[in-house]
Scaffold this motif. Structure first.
Motif, PDB file in Angstrom:
ATOM      1  N   MET A 266       1.013  -1.198   0.061  1.00  0.00           N
ATOM      2  CA  MET A 266       0.053   0.060  -0.030  1.00  0.00           C
ATOM      3  C   MET A 266       0.722   1.071  -0.137  1.00  0.00           C
ATOM      4  SD  MET A 266      -2.607   1.048   2.733  1.00  0.00           S
ATOM      5  CE  MET A 266      -3.999   2.088   2.436  1.00  0.00           C
ATOM      6  N   LYS A 267       0.501   2.178  -0.914  1.00  0.00           N
ATOM      7  CA  LYS A 267       1.229   3.589  -0.897  1.00  0.00           C
ATOM      8  C   LYS A 267       0.889   4.594  -0.017  1.00  0.00           C
ATOM      9  CE  LYS A 267       2.372   7.213  -3.971  1.00  0.00           C
ATOM     10  NZ  LYS A 267       2.192   7.626  -5.238  1.00  0.00           N
ATOM     11  N   ILE A 268       1.966   5.134   0.697  1.00  0.00           N
ATOM     12  CA  ILE A 268       1.757   6.160   1.624  1.00  0.00           C
ATOM     13  C   ILE A 268       1.399   7.349   0.829  1.00  0.00           C
ATOM     14  CG2 ILE A 268       2.657   7.373   3.600  1.00  0.00           C
ATOM     15  CD1 ILE A 268       4.239   5.112   4.503  1.00  0.00           C
ATOM     16  N   THR A 269       0.443   8.218   1.150  1.00  0.00           N
ATOM     17  CA  THR A 269       0.042   9.165   0.537  1.00  0.00           C
ATOM     18  C   THR A 269       0.512  10.449   1.162  1.00  0.00           C
ATOM     19  OG1 THR A 269      -2.094   9.633   1.748  1.00  0.00           O
ATOM     20  CG2 THR A 269      -2.308   8.317  -0.352  1.00  0.00           C
ATOM     21  N   GLN A 270       0.816  11.722   0.636  1.00  0.00           N
ATOM     22  CA  GLN A 270       0.982  12.643   1.129  1.00  0.00           C
ATOM     23  C   GLN A 270       0.266  13.129   2.401  1.00  0.00           C
ATOM     24  OE1 GLN A 270       1.173  16.023  -1.717  1.00  0.00           O
ATOM     25  NE2 GLN A 270       3.371  15.688  -2.007  1.00  0.00           N
ATOM     26  N   CYS A 271      -1.139  12.840   2.351  1.00  0.00           N
ATOM     27  CA  CYS A 271      -2.312  13.083   3.531  1.00  0.00           C
ATOM     28  C   CYS A 271      -1.699  12.247   4.753  1.00  0.00           C
ATOM     29  CB  CYS A 271      -3.613  12.764   2.944  1.00  0.00           C
ATOM     30  SG  CYS A 271      -4.045  14.292   1.875  1.00  0.00           S
ATOM     31  N   ASP A 272      -1.356  11.064   4.272  1.00  0.00           N
ATOM     32  CA  ASP A 272      -1.007  10.182   5.655  1.00  0.00           C
ATOM     33  C   ASP A 272       0.061  10.676   6.257  1.00  0.00           C
ATOM     34  OD1 ASP A 272      -3.047   8.230   4.831  1.00  0.00           O
ATOM     35  OD2 ASP A 272      -1.619   7.225   3.471  1.00  0.00           O
ATOM     36  N   ARG A 273       1.182  11.072   5.260  1.00  0.00           N
ATOM     37  CA  ARG A 273       2.506  11.662   5.935  1.00  0.00           C
ATOM     38  C   ARG A 273       2.229  12.793   6.817  1.00  0.00           C
ATOM     39  NH1 ARG A 273       5.076  10.031   0.494  1.00  0.00           N
ATOM     40  NH2 ARG A 273       6.258   8.380   1.097  1.00  0.00           N
ATOM     41  N   ILE A 274       1.514  13.688   6.314  1.00  0.00           N
ATOM     42  CA  ILE A 274       1.018  15.131   7.183  1.00  0.00           C
ATOM     43  C   ILE A 274       0.468  14.528   8.144  1.00  0.00           C
ATOM     44  CG2 ILE A 274      -0.522  17.005   7.126  1.00  0.00           C
ATOM     45  CD1 ILE A 274       0.033  17.105   3.925  1.00  0.00           C
ATOM     46  N   LEU A 275      -0.479  13.670   8.434  1.00  0.00           N
ATOM     47  CA  LEU A 275      -1.100  13.466   9.713  1.00  0.00           C
ATOM     48  C   LEU A 275      -0.059  12.757  10.690  1.00  0.00           C
ATOM     49  CD1 LEU A 275      -4.542  11.507   8.502  1.00  0.00           C
ATOM     50  CD2 LEU A 275      -4.240  13.586   9.912  1.00  0.00           C
ATOM     51  N   ASN A 276       0.746  11.828  10.108  1.00  0.00           N
ATOM     52  CA  ASN A 276       1.918  11.124  11.014  1.00  0.00           C
ATOM     53  C   ASN A 276       2.543  12.461  11.653  1.00  0.00           C
ATOM     54  OD1 ASN A 276       0.748   8.607  10.164  1.00  0.00           O
ATOM     55  ND2 ASN A 276       2.099   8.214   8.723  1.00  0.00           N
ATOM     56  N   TYR A 277       3.017  13.274  10.591  1.00  0.00           N
ATOM     57  CA  TYR A 277       4.038  14.293  11.012  1.00  0.00           C
ATOM     58  C   TYR A 277       3.400  15.080  12.129  1.00  0.00           C
ATOM     59  CZ  TYR A 277       7.332  18.091  10.548  1.00  0.00           C
ATOM     60  OH  TYR A 277       8.412  19.022  10.735  1.00  0.00           O
ATOM     61  N   MET A 278       2.058  15.403  11.978  1.00  0.00           N
ATOM     62  CA  MET A 278       1.331  16.269  12.991  1.00  0.00           C
ATOM     63  C   MET A 278       1.213  15.538  14.455  1.00  0.00           C
ATOM     64  SD  MET A 278      -1.489  18.860  11.157  1.00  0.00           S
ATOM     65  CE  MET A 278      -2.376  17.301  10.359  1.00  0.00           C
ATOM     66  N   THR A 279       0.996  14.294  14.196  1.00  0.00           N
ATOM     67  CA  THR A 279       0.615  13.360  15.513  1.00  0.00           C
ATOM     68  C   THR A 279       2.217  13.330  16.058  1.00  0.00           C
ATOM     69  OG1 THR A 279      -0.997  11.912  14.302  1.00  0.00           O
ATOM     70  CG2 THR A 279       0.136  10.785  16.269  1.00  0.00           C
ATOM     71  N   GLU A 280       3.420  13.226  15.355  1.00  0.00           N
ATOM     72  CA  GLU A 280       4.434  13.065  16.040  1.00  0.00           C
ATOM     73  C   GLU A 280       5.046  14.519  16.464  1.00  0.00           C
ATOM     74  OE1 GLU A 280       9.041  11.547  14.994  1.00  0.00           O
ATOM     75  OE2 GLU A 280       7.431  11.035  13.594  1.00  0.00           O
ATOM     76  N   PHE A 281       4.961  15.349  15.893  1.00  0.00           N
ATOM     77  CA  PHE A 281       5.547  16.784  16.199  1.00  0.00           C
ATOM     78  C   PHE A 281       4.348  17.839  16.686  1.00  0.00           C
ATOM     79  CE2 PHE A 281       8.324  15.080  12.977  1.00  0.00           C
ATOM     80  CZ  PHE A 281       9.474  14.974  13.879  1.00  0.00           C
ATOM     81  N   GLY A 282       3.091  17.402  16.656  1.00  0.00           N
ATOM     82  CA  GLY A 282       2.050  18.210  17.080  1.00  0.00           C
ATOM     83  C   GLY A 282       1.600  19.223  16.124  1.00  0.00           C
ATOM     84  N   SER A 283       2.424  19.981  15.243  1.00  0.00           N
ATOM     85  CA  SER A 283       1.879  20.679  14.390  1.00  0.00           C
ATOM     86  C   SER A 283       2.536  20.382  12.848  1.00  0.00           C
ATOM     87  CB  SER A 283       1.793  22.093  14.780  1.00  0.00           C
ATOM     88  OG  SER A 283       3.266  22.745  15.133  1.00  0.00           O
ATOM     89  N   ILE A 284       2.390  21.417  11.870  1.00  0.00           N
ATOM     90  CA  ILE A 284       3.191  21.458  10.858  1.00  0.00           C
ATOM     91  C   ILE A 284       2.827  22.712  10.051  1.00  0.00           C
ATOM     92  CG2 ILE A 284       1.419  20.637   9.177  1.00  0.00           C
ATOM     93  CD1 ILE A 284       3.780  18.933   7.745  1.00  0.00           C
ATOM     94  N   THR A 285       3.968  23.337   9.506  1.00  0.00           N
ATOM     95  CA  THR A 285       3.861  24.657   8.528  1.00  0.00           C
ATOM     96  C   THR A 285       4.402  24.136   7.363  1.00  0.00           C
ATOM     97  OG1 THR A 285       6.047  25.251   8.831  1.00  0.00           O
ATOM     98  CG2 THR A 285       4.818  25.862  10.549  1.00  0.00           C
ATOM     99  N   GLN A 286       3.893  25.042   6.160  1.00  0.00           N
ATOM    100  CA  GLN A 286       4.429  24.924   4.890  1.00  0.00           C
ATOM    101  C   GLN A 286       5.837  24.616   4.716  1.00  0.00           C
ATOM    102  OE1 GLN A 286       2.598  24.772   1.872  1.00  0.00           O
ATOM    103  NE2 GLN A 286       4.718  23.859   1.352  1.00  0.00           N
ATOM    104  N   LEU A 287       6.739  25.509   5.392  1.00  0.00           N
ATOM    105  CA  LEU A 287       8.229  25.024   5.396  1.00  0.00           C
ATOM    106  C   LEU A 287       8.584  23.675   5.935  1.00  0.00           C
ATOM    107  CD1 LEU A 287      11.051  25.978   4.646  1.00  0.00           C
ATOM    108  CD2 LEU A 287      11.251  26.887   6.753  1.00  0.00           C
ATOM    109  N   GLU A 288       7.924  23.224   6.851  1.00  0.00           N
ATOM    110  CA  GLU A 288       8.242  21.772   7.417  1.00  0.00           C
ATOM    111  C   GLU A 288       7.611  20.680   6.340  1.00  0.00           C
ATOM    112  OE1 GLU A 288       7.850  23.110  12.172  1.00  0.00           O
ATOM    113  OE2 GLU A 288       6.151  22.387  10.956  1.00  0.00           O
ATOM    114  N   ALA A 289       6.534  20.928   5.847  1.00  0.00           N
ATOM    115  CA  ALA A 289       5.967  20.149   5.017  1.00  0.00           C
ATOM    116  C   ALA A 289       7.067  20.036   3.723  1.00  0.00           C
ATOM    117  CB  ALA A 289       4.670  20.557   4.431  1.00  0.00           C
ATOM    118  N   LEU A 290       7.279  21.078   3.145  1.00  0.00           N
ATOM    119  CA  LEU A 290       8.157  21.119   2.012  1.00  0.00           C
ATOM    120  C   LEU A 290       9.632  20.418   2.253  1.00  0.00           C
ATOM    121  CD1 LEU A 290       8.834  21.855  -0.852  1.00  0.00           C
ATOM    122  CD2 LEU A 290       9.699  24.067  -0.232  1.00  0.00           C
TER     123      LEU A 290
END
Length: 73
Positions: A1-25
């Protein structure tokens, strides 16, 4: 199963608490964070946006969006 960008964003916010555009890029290779956040909201995820002040490279105060995951669907 391929991990989507949405999955990665959810994982990132769960791990780090939040995300900005710079962090996403930088960390996820996602150029269109706001669009992916919109996709997640359409799926029912509760995500809050807050505008925060940061200094740009010229020392000027600018606002950026910081997204926080507020829980599941």
């Amino acid at each position: 199963m391929k991990i989507t960008q949405c999955d990665r964003i959810l994982n990132y916010m769960t791990e780090f608490g939040s995300i900005t555009q710079l962090e996403a890029l930088r960390d996820l290779g996602c150029f269109r964070l706001a669009s992916r956040i919109n996709d997640l909201k359409k799926k029912g995820y509760k995500i809050r946006r807050e505008m925060v002040d940061v200094n740009n490279r010229y020392g000027e105060v600018v606002q950026i969006a910081r997204y926080r995951f507020e829980g599941g669907i």
